[in-house]
Scaffold this active site. Structure first.
Site, PDB file in Angstrom:
ATOM      1  N   GLU A   1       0.826  -1.206   0.000  1.00 40.52           N
ATOM      2  CA  GLU A   1       0.000   0.000   0.000  1.00 40.52           C
ATOM      3  C   GLU A   1       0.864   1.262   0.000  1.00 40.52           C
ATOM      4  OE1 GLU A   1      -2.353  -3.199   2.228  1.00 40.52           O
ATOM      5  OE2 GLU A   1      -0.270  -2.536   2.122  1.00 40.52           O
TER       6      GLU A   1
ATOM      7  N   CYS B   1       0.338   0.835   7.308  1.00 41.48           N
ATOM      8  CA  CYS B   1      -0.296   1.223   6.051  1.00 41.48           C
ATOM      9  C   CYS B   1      -1.577   2.007   6.292  1.00 41.48           C
ATOM     10  CB  CYS B   1      -0.554  -0.011   5.192  1.00 41.48           C
ATOM     11  SG  CYS B   1       0.968  -0.779   4.604  1.00 41.48           S
TER      12      CYS B   1
END
Length: 154
Positions: free
Chosen positions: A53, A84
């Site tokens: 991500e 993330c």
């Protein structure tokens, strides 16, 4: 939407096949177009922050020339970890879609539960020593920020 999720999943599968990193992939989409792709590169880059991500956010921001992902969606092969999640909230996309859950990741040996538990503790109670070390200049960066006439807020 399904196609973007399939691309994130395929990036994760390819990453494992290429022995490039963990089984995670992510795609950032704006107005129906892919603006960023990321895969887990922790082991290949020796960078513990190189999660899919985050790599996808970095790619999308570079491609869009911005530090926020307004009007973007993130498709991730797995539910984002705490790190993330922080990056996602800073990037401010409209939505995040994920295929597998954090429980699925735990079953494969990627257990973020420890981090969630540590975040809930006071700084002094965490496994890694975290203590405020106050020096007279501690507030100088914030004072400089508040008084700056050229800052770009985010």
């Amino acid at each position: 939407m399904e196609n973007f999720m399939k691309m994130a999943i395929q990036a994760a599968v390819d990453n494992v096949s290429e022995n490039h990193g963990g089984p995670f992939g992510a795609v950032v989409v704006k107005e129906g177009k892919i603006v960023g792709i990321g895969r887990n590169e922790v082991t290949s880059s020796n960078d513990p922050t190189a999660h899919a991500e985050i790599q996808a956010i970095r790619s999308a921001c570079a491609n869009l020339g911005t530090f926020q992902l307004e009007d973007c969606e993130i498709y991730s092969s797995c539910e984002p970890c705490p790190m993330c999640m922080g990056a996602i909230f800073w990037a401010r996309p409209t939505a995040v879609y994920f295929a597998s859950t954090k429980e699925d990741a735990a079953a494969a040996g990627f257990d973020d539960q420890f981090i969630y538990e540590q975040l809930a503790l006071a700084a002094g109670e965490r496994q890694i020593i975290m203590k405020q070390l106050f020096v007279q200049e501690s507030q100088d960066p914030f004072q400089a920020w508040v008084s700056s006439l050229t800052k770009i807020t985010y």
